[in-house]
Design an enzyme around this catalytic site. Sequence first.
Site, mmCIF file in Angstrom:
data_model
loop_
_atom_site.group_PDB
_atom_site.id
_atom_site.type_symbol
_atom_site.label_atom_id
_atom_site.label_comp_id
_atom_site.label_asym_id
_atom_site.label_seq_id
_atom_site.Cartn_x
_atom_site.Cartn_y
_atom_site.Cartn_z
ATOM 1 C CD GLU A 146 -2.888 -1.289 2.283
ATOM 2 O OE1 GLU A 146 -4.010 -1.743 2.054
ATOM 3 O OE2 GLU A 146 -2.519 -0.957 3.425
ATOM 4 C CB CYS A 151 3.110 7.567 3.139
ATOM 5 S SG CYS A 151 3.530 6.316 4.362
ATOM 6 C CB CYS A 163 7.100 -5.383 8.319
ATOM 7 S SG CYS A 163 8.439 -4.431 9.096
ATOM 8 C CB CYS A 218 6.293 -2.576 15.885
ATOM 9 S SG CYS A 218 7.944 -2.154 15.330
#
Length: 346
Positions: free
Chosen positions: A94, A107, A114, A118
Amino acid sequence: MLQEKKDIRALSKEQLRDFFAAQGDQAYRGNQVYEWLWQKSAHSFEGMTNLSKDTRELLDKNFIINHISVDQMQRSADGTIKNAVKLHDGLLVESVLIPTEARTTACVSSQVGCSLDCRFCATSRLKRMRNLNPDEIYDQVVVIDKQSRLYFGRPLSNIVFMGMGEPLMNYNNVLKAIGKITSREGLGMSPKRITVSTSGVPKMIKKMADEEVRFNLAVSLHSAIDVVRTSIMPFNKTFPLKDLREALQYWYAKTKNRITYEYVVWKDVNDTQKDVDALVKFCRFAPSKVNLIEYNPIDDGEFSQASDKALQLYQETLQDNGIVVTVRRSRGKDIDAACGQLANKS
Ligand code: SAH
């Protein structure tokens, strides 16, 4: 057996020149093709109108042009646009266009999924599938630049690497993409308008410093206390704050470029005076500023935004200590386009 065609955008300008020279043609053709591929973002060889038919056919026989395509575009009530971008192998990432009065910011994503974990970020729920190629990063910027011109009547002004993925774990491709974005043969954007955001990979921060890059660095800090940071960003165990701090000092010494710390304040996680004091201390290690980010809830509700009082404590304490602090309001929340919400939901 048919020879597999190569992605032509994996070739440097030199390699393109060599290709033509090896065919007995003029090396100069390589420059022309390079310009079509990058500056003009050509999607097909057919459209390269200053090349002869034979040359175009030669290219078509040997190469393909892999292009991203926008699979779905969503617009938020606040003007933010989120693109679900399909890659040549069908995977999705995205990217987001964030308009404000003064600027349009892209962005962009650097990885599919990933590899970090986190606990407050929706992207971490996706497995890291692969790194994006330089052209796939570059193309996201081109798409958003076009959207900016179309919907807001102005070119893209800024780029942040705050989409999916950890840019410093795809270091080479991210730097190559930025090279193309900033080069006159690409988009010619100033590196000062580009920010790479990292969870903090010390070795890579030092490497960037050694290469004297000219773009900005943002670090997702969220806590300056090891036990707290490890509890929300488990990889902090591998890259503790001491190593991060040392890398950031090295970065500043080499680049003289102030660091931005991104920081979310959560209820019962990092909302006490002790947390604030640790941050103030950390900010003293190298010239820096703090960007307090509003928390964007992800589905399971484990985390919640701290009280206004806690936020105020942060702002006041930082200011009293002469540290620049800004508060970033979320954009595009209604379409899951805000920080930490990118998870290929559609
Ligand atoms: N991996 C890089 C870039 C992607 S994250 C990095 O960690 O910096 C972009 C920013 O969004 C980071 O500062 C991240 O900590 C923040 N973020 C992640 N999840 C969030 C959430 N749910 N709400 C607000 N910010 C979030």
